[in-house]
Structures are given as C-alpha cells and as structure tokens.
Design an enzyme around this catalytic site. Structure first.
Site, PDB file in Angstrom:
ATOM      1  N   SER A 185       0.849  -1.188   0.000  1.00  0.00           N
ATOM      2  CA  SER A 185       0.000   0.000   0.000  1.00  0.00           C
ATOM      3  C   SER A 185       0.892   1.248   0.000  1.00  0.00           C
ATOM      4  O   SER A 185       1.689   1.430  -0.926  1.00  0.00           O
ATOM      5  CB  SER A 185      -0.960  -0.034   1.189  1.00  0.00           C
ATOM      6  OG  SER A 185      -1.957   0.943   1.072  1.00  0.00           O
ATOM      7  N   ASP A 244      -8.918  -4.819  -6.032  1.00  0.00           N
ATOM      8  CA  ASP A 244      -8.534  -3.799  -5.057  1.00  0.00           C
ATOM      9  C   ASP A 244      -9.416  -2.563  -5.226  1.00  0.00           C
ATOM     10  O   ASP A 244      -9.394  -1.920  -6.277  1.00  0.00           O
ATOM     11  CB  ASP A 244      -7.057  -3.433  -5.250  1.00  0.00           C
ATOM     12  CG  ASP A 244      -6.485  -2.660  -4.080  1.00  0.00           C
ATOM     13  OD1 ASP A 244      -7.251  -1.974  -3.381  1.00  0.00           O
ATOM     14  OD2 ASP A 244      -5.260  -2.730  -3.867  1.00  0.00           O
ATOM     15  N   HIS A 270      -7.611  -5.203  -1.409  1.00  0.00           N
ATOM     16  CA  HIS A 270      -6.348  -4.519  -1.139  1.00  0.00           C
ATOM     17  C   HIS A 270      -5.352  -5.394  -0.394  1.00  0.00           C
ATOM     18  O   HIS A 270      -4.149  -5.222  -0.535  1.00  0.00           O
ATOM     19  CB  HIS A 270      -6.618  -3.238  -0.350  1.00  0.00           C
ATOM     20  CG  HIS A 270      -5.432  -2.343  -0.239  1.00  0.00           C
ATOM     21  ND1 HIS A 270      -4.667  -1.977  -1.327  1.00  0.00           N
ATOM     22  CD2 HIS A 270      -4.857  -1.738   0.829  1.00  0.00           C
ATOM     23  CE1 HIS A 270      -3.687  -1.185  -0.936  1.00  0.00           C
ATOM     24  NE2 HIS A 270      -3.774  -1.032   0.359  1.00  0.00           N
TER      25      HIS A 270
END
Length: 717
Positions: free
Chosen positions: A587, A662, A694
């Site tokens: 991320s 995602d 995600h």
C-alpha cells in the site's frame, strides 16, 4: 551520523539451545500456533455489581473484584445451557459464547445469526428482541436498532415496526460510513443516549464516476461490478445528516449547507455527537481543502444550525477524528481532542464554545479517551507520555490536569473500565511479554493477574530482536527502529538484509508490544538467514503534528530521506551485506518500496511492492487531498512524487503484486506502472491475486509469503 540506542529486548537467552531448534515453516505463518493464545476473552463488567465477567472455553464466568481482591469465579452460563434456551425459543445453536453486554445483574444481551437476544440468568431463558442484519446498531436503553440492508438501505426497527430509507441502489446510500471512512468514521448510524432519536448519514454519490471492476469468479461470462471511487481533484460525493424521531416515526434533514454550491455540498460532516438531553447534534464540519473546521450544533427538532461553537484552521490540514466527550452530570461541559499546540491533547469547553482550559500538555500524544469516574472528577486516557512507542493508561484530574499512571508495566495497554471508574481490566503486551491481563483496583493500585500467556515461540530457534533509535538528517529527530537478526549468527559473516517499510500517515510499526510490533513472517525470514529492519519515518503517527505533517504536499520525499538514514545505519553494522539489500512494503509501503528502488538502485538489489500507490492523482479525495492538496493546487508535488515518470530509472529486480479486485488502491496504479516500464524498456516482474481486494487474506496469504520469499532466495540471497 550520531546514533542513540535503547535495547528493550534480547530474546533466546532463557531457553537451552537444544529446546530452541525448531524452524518456522511458511505453512505455519497464518496459523495460531505461532501467536499468543488467550485463555480468557470478552472481558466486561456486570452492570450494578462489582463483578468481572469473561469467557473461558465454553463458559461465561463472573467473579467479584473488590478492594483488589478477586473472588472465586462462578459460571453464569455454559454454551450448552445457552443453546438449550435458544432451541426452546426457536433460535439457532451457537458454536461459541458470543460477546455479551450486561443490562443488569441478571440479564445480558447478545447478537447471534442476525437475532438480538436477552438472556435471563435466573430463569435460564432467552427472549428474542428483534431480527437484524449483521452489524446492527442496537441502543440498549430503548432496545431499538438499525441496520444496513443491500449495502445501501437503512432499516430502523422500533420494537417490530420497521422504517426503511433507500432502495438498494449505489447512487444514494443511507446509514453507511461516508467520506471513505476517514476522520474516524466507522459507521453510518448514531443513536441518541436514550435511543429516542437516530442520526444517520445520507450520501449522494451520483455525481461520482463509476469505477469499473470486473468479477471473473462467476460461472460463465465475467461480470462488471462498478463502484464509486472519488479520485483526487475529481467530483466528491455530497453528504447530509438525517434525524429519525421515534415519537413521530418521521425524519428531517439537518440544514448543514449555507447554500447549494459545490463547496458547501462537498464539506465533510464528521464526529457526530448527541447532546446528553437529545436536543442537539454536534458536527465537526470540514471544508474539502481540509484546512478549516467548524464545530457546529444543530437543533434536531427544526434541523437548523443553532450555534458555531468554535473553529480550527491550519495551513496544512485539520483532521478531527473523535467527537465530544460530555462530562457526566454536567451537560454544559465537554472534552475535545485537538492538535493545535502540536500534540494530540484534550481541552475542556463549555457548550457556549468557550475554552475553559487545556487539560493535558506536553510533547506526547493522548491516544485514547477511556471514560470518567463516578463523580466526574477524573477521567482516564491512553497516552505515550513516558514511552513514545508504547501506550500506558493514566488517570487525569479534570480540575488540575494532574496525571497519575494506572498501568504499572511497560508496553502497549488496552483496557476495559467499569462505569464507576474504580476498576479496570488491563490486557497488554510488550517486547518481552506475549500477552498478559490483570484486574486493577484503581484506588489502591492493587493488581490481580488474570492470565500470563507463555511464549508461543519458546521451542523455536528464536531470532534476536533489537529496538533502538537513530537521528534523522536534521540531527535532532529520533526515528525508532526494530531490527531482527538471524539466530546463532556467525562472527564475521555478512547477511542479506531486508528493509520492511510502510511509512505513511496513521501508522506506527515499531512499538513496545510483542515482537516489537512485528509478526512471524519476519521471524521466518530471519531464521532463513535475513536481517529484517523496520523504521518509522517522519510522516507516521503518535509523534506530534510536525512529525506527522512535515511531509505535506510532498509524500515520499522526507519519508525516503529518513529510510535512507536507516539504510546508512544498517550499512555500518558489521553483519550487514551492503551488496545484498532488499526492500518490501504494501500500500503506502508499496509506494515507498518502488520509490526507494527507483531512487537508489545502487543500494537495493531487490524490491517487492504490494498494492502500490503509483500516482497520487489516482488515489481517493479524502486521504489524497489531505496530504497532497488537489492536483491543480500542487502540480509540482504530484509530478515529483509520481512513479510513472521515474520508471525509466528502474535497475535490478522489482516484483509488483496487486489484488485484481482492489478497491482501495485501484488496479490502475500498477497496470500503468507496468506500461511505463514497457515504454522505458525496463523489465519488471508482476503478479496479481485474481479475487483479492487490497490485502491478500486467508490461506492465500501463505502463497504471498512464499512468493516473496522465493523471490529473495532467487535474486537476493
């Protein structure tokens, strides 16, 4: 570089070498056997008594706790007894005792299989109070509840009579979290104290573009399931707040806009808090630029703005994440969190908007408000006052601001406090304590141990975990790190080293908690001969506003500088192989990983980046514009920190990983980065997980760990 150290833990000294020879396998990384097991759970206090309740195995127990003395635990109900009562009431059998809330000494409520029940401990019977969807919002005082149906429809149940808002479409959503769960928002319904009224969010997102998502797991042809994703600089959704009144069964909407201009419609409505008398709703309203906040009070009978209590402004951003905490017995005073003096502290206000005084002070963060005592003379907080990477509990005097520490041990503490503020359950861990729980009598300070979990890794070849700090390039800012070393290191041998990075806002990876905040994956890598290093750079949490916000408008710049300070520290260690260094993150950490790899190919031989942000213009409005402003306001910042234009600098091995579904960092990021690499003639390795969002969850995460480990074994080790 000047270095300061404080070593909190050196493991693997308490056990014989013969006992500590087991190796962690990749198949174990998602298993519970490597993590602390908790013999008790679900701690709560029995309302109206001095008893502590908890679940152990299949039994709900209660034990008296008075003046620091813990009585003998007695069974309140067993799982079999609870199931017998459920079957008699035509309910569904349970496989475990659920979370309970005591209404009084003889009754507790719980939710199971979408049913809300009350169990009577004397009669050993259950009464169904209603049927609700999972995640229903129950007001115990009124036994009314609300829940979301079809992902966007709000249903309010008033003792069997239902009121419904919404039609299940995705353009207008009722009773759900809004503003992408920023500003501490984690729900869309808010009951008044007695449950006579309900505030709820209504979000019109018809103006937000539909973002395409393809689902391939269906039988037959793949289908599209678009969702709303407001990107930085694009149109944002419009939120209003409704008030449902049980007395009339009708709703009205608060007049939170001065007009219907785009600027007014795009304001963020956050931190909703009811007045104790249920006459007003307080809202922290923030402009889209997120540099101006108004604390407003609305009359819930008319919907009109009653008063603007005060404003807060900051040239970077204002980010209130918690509502008002009214002083019990004094409906005209409340506590308010603010970072206006540079650190997160509590301020006492009256309902005219006048600040009475700042209660807590100092270069530390008050991380949690935990409640008042019975006389409202003191309140309790979690703070890192004496340990910046830990969290202790303190009693704070409302009049003087004097703080007295309640939890005695170092570590990271979470507590449950009784309504009187006289007792608490403290469960915590530290770098050398896997998990421990104690009951504390606050007046005397006496503690009674409830459990002390044994080290689940006692039989394993345990890596050494070192905690310390280095100085940032400014020569004054401490940056805390965690370094995990292979067991039984050979003198003179140099080891491949992996930098694990996140580095973004609202994160703190290096903590005074079990394994230093790390996880068994890092231990697995260390057992395989890798040094694993993590550093919390500027821009991360719990270190004050300047430390957190100095990255504003240039995400990635100072963060990289601090990570490279950590790298220089690593390169000075005699056991680190400077020619075999890798970097990994997910991320924001994926963004940092690729940024570091592209900027310093001479340092990082290998990199693994998961779910990476590639260009901030493709990230969501609420988060992205807070830290980067709008693209048109900060074109140089967006340009300088876009990884698309830097793909030409790629050297060495880079593995990019993404979840194909995602909805946080959309797939577009990594796809366009791969395209940029192709155009630049750069080779890059790529892998995606078809049905994950995600994060790669469940047992597939073992596959992820093995994928990355194989990459390091092939290209780094």
């Amino acid at each position: 570089m000047k270095k300061t150290f404080f070593f909190l833990m050196v493991l693997s000294l308490a056990f014989s070498a013969a006992a500590q020879n087991k190796m962690i396998s990749s198949k174990q990384l998602m298993s519970r056997e490597l993590r602390p097991s908790y013999p008790m759970r679900g701690f709560t206090f029995v309302t109206g008594t001095n008893q502590i309740a908890y679940v152990q195995d299949t039994i709900l127990y209660a034990a008296s706790f008075a003046k620091g003395n813990l009585g003998k635990a007695k069974a309140v109900v067993t799982l079999s007894q609870l199931n017998k009562a459920l079957i008699a009431a035509e309910g569904t059998k349970l496989t475990y005792i659920p979370k309970v809330d005591f209404l009084n000494a003889k009754e507790f409520t719980f939710t199971s299989y979408n049913d809300i029940w009350i169990y009577n401990t004397a009669k050993k019977t259950v009464t169904r109070k209603g049927t609700a969807m999972a995640g229903s919002d129950l007001n115990v005082a009124s036994m009314r509840y609300a829940y979301s149906k079809d992902g966007s429809t709000l249903v309010i149940n008033d003792h069997g009579k239902e009121y419904t808002y919404g039609d299940g479409g995705m353009d207008v959503v009722y009773g759900q979290s809004v503003h992408r769960n920023e500003f501490g928002i984690n729900g869309g319904t808010f009951w008044s104290p007695k449950g006579n009224k309900l505030a709820f969010y209504r979000m019109d997102q018809s103006m937000v573009a539909d973002y395409p998502m393809v689902k391939t797991s269906n039988k037959g042809i793949a289908v599209t399931q678009p969702f709303k994703y407001p990107m930085a600089g694009e149109k944002s959704h419009h939120v209003t707040v409704g008030i449902w009144d049980a007395a009339t069964g009708k709703e009205l909407y608060l007049q939170t806009r001065k007009d219907n201009s785009v600027a007014e419609c795009e304001n963020y409505l956050t931190n909703l808090t009811w007045s104790p008398d249920e006459k007003y709703l307080y809202i922290a309203k923030i402009n889209r630029q997120q540099n101006h906040m108004w604390l407003e009070r609305y009359n819930v009978e008319t919907g009109k703005l009653d008063k603007v209590l005060f404003e807060e402004q900051n040239s970077r951003y204002v980010e209130p994440c918690e509502g008002l905490y009214f002083v019990p017995g004094n409906d005209n005073q409340f506590l308010w969190f603010s970072m206006r003096d540079g650190y997160k502290h509590l301020y006492l206000y009256n309902t005219d908007g006048e600040m009475i005084r700042q209660i807590t002070h100092g270069e530390y963060e008050v991380e949690q408000f935990l409640g008042f005592d019975a006389k409202s003379e003191n309140f309790f907080v979690g703070a890192n006052k004496e340990n910046l990477i830990g969290c202790a509990v303190y009693k704070v005097n409302l009049a003087s601001g004097e703080m007295k520490r309640v939890t005695s041990k170092e570590g990271t503490h979470m507590v449950v406090i009784n309504k009187e503020g006289t007792q608490l359950i403290d469960y915590y861990s530290s770098v050398d304590v896997p998990a421990r729980a104690v009951a504390i009598d606050i007046a005397s300070g006496k503690e009674v141990e409830l459990y002390n979990v044994a080290n689940p890794l006692a039989d394993y070849a345990m890596p050494e975990i070192k905690m310390g700090s280095i100085k940032a390039d400014d020569g004054k800012t401490d940056l805390y790190y965690r370094m995990i070393l292979p067991p039984n290191m050979e003198p003179g041998k140099k080891y491949p080293t992996l930098v694990y990075v996140y580095g973004g806002p609202h994160s703190q990876l290096v903590t005074d908690s079990w394994l230093g905040g790390g996880n068994p994956y890092f231990l697995f890598l260390a057992q395989q001969g890798y040094v694993v290093f993590t550093l919390d750079n500027r821009g991360t949490d719990n270190r004050g506003f300047e430390f957190e916000s100095c990255t504003h408008r240039q995400l990635g710049t100072l963060e990289m500088a601090d990570q490279m300070a950590g790298v220089r520290f690593l390169q000075q260690q005699p056991f680190v192989d400077k020619d075999r260094m890798g970097v990994e993150g997910w991320s924001f950490g994926g963004f940092m990983t690729i940024s570091l790899k592209l900027a310093h190919p001479e340092v990082f031989k290998v990199a693994c980046a998961g779910g990476p942000v590639i260009d901030w213009k493709w990230y969501e409005i609420m988060y992205g514009e807070r830290y980067m402003d709008m693209p048109e306001e900060n074109p140089e910042g967006y340009k300088n920190n876009s990884l698309l234009r830097k793909a030409k600098d790629l050297e060495g091995r880079l593995l990019v990983i993404h979840g194909a579904e995602d909805n946080t960092v959309v797939w577009q990021h990594s796809i366009e980065f791969i395209e940029a690499c192709i155009k630049a003639g750069k080779q890059v390795d790529y892998f995606f997980y078809p049905h994950h969002e995600h994060n790669v969850l469940g047992y597939d995460r073992v596959h992820l760990y093995e994928k990355m480990f194989d990459y390091y074994e092939t290209h780094l080790k």
